[in-house]
Scaffold this motif. Structure first.
Motif, PDB file in Angstrom:
ATOM      1  N   LEU A 148       0.610  -1.251   0.087  1.00  0.00           N
ATOM      2  CA  LEU A 148       0.035  -0.045  -0.062  1.00  0.00           C
ATOM      3  C   LEU A 148       0.534   1.185   0.112  1.00  0.00           C
ATOM      4  O   LEU A 148       0.542   2.204  -0.735  1.00  0.00           O
ATOM      5  N   THR A 208       0.725   4.084  -2.936  1.00  0.00           N
ATOM      6  CA  THR A 208       0.527   5.389  -2.507  1.00  0.00           C
ATOM      7  C   THR A 208       1.653   6.250  -3.212  1.00  0.00           C
ATOM      8  O   THR A 208       1.526   7.558  -3.586  1.00  0.00           O
ATOM      9  N   LEU A 232      -6.895   2.681  -4.190  1.00  0.00           N
ATOM     10  CA  LEU A 232      -6.659   1.584  -3.279  1.00  0.00           C
ATOM     11  C   LEU A 232      -7.689   0.553  -3.142  1.00  0.00           C
ATOM     12  O   LEU A 232      -7.417  -0.687  -3.104  1.00  0.00           O
TER      13      LEU A 232
END
Length: 96
Positions: free
Chosen positions: A7, A11, A33
């Motif tokens: 993640l 990002t 996401l």
């Protein structure tokens, strides 16, 4: 399983894709996401915060050495600050 590192990488990639400024986490990044990984924004945020906090608690000297941002009051590094730090570092190292 879904991992906080994945993640954070996704990002940071979203931050790198912007030529100027950074995308909003809640309005742009978390929904993207969520669509990509099928997790709720709350779980996405929790997984990323866990990894950042874990890095600071496990390797505080190294994190400070690299000048990873940290809020002196809360002793935490926010997700936005962390990913902006990484994106800016990549830009400097790979684009001069």
């Amino acid at each position: 399983g879904l991992d906080g590192y994945d993640l954070l990488i996704a990002t940071t990639q979203a931050f790198l894709e912007r030529e100027h400024g950074f995308p909003s986490l809640s309005k742009e990044v978390y929904p993207a996401l969520q669509a990509r990984f099928g997790k709720k924004p709350k779980n996405i945020e929790h997984a990323m915060r866990y990894i950042i906090d874990e890095m600071w608690s496990t390797h505080p000297d190294r994190m400070a050495q690299y000048h990873v941002p940290r809020n002196a009051k809360t002793e935490r590094c926010g997700i936005r600050d962390f990913c902006a730090f990484l994106a800016n570092r990549f830009r400097r190292e790979y684009h001069g």
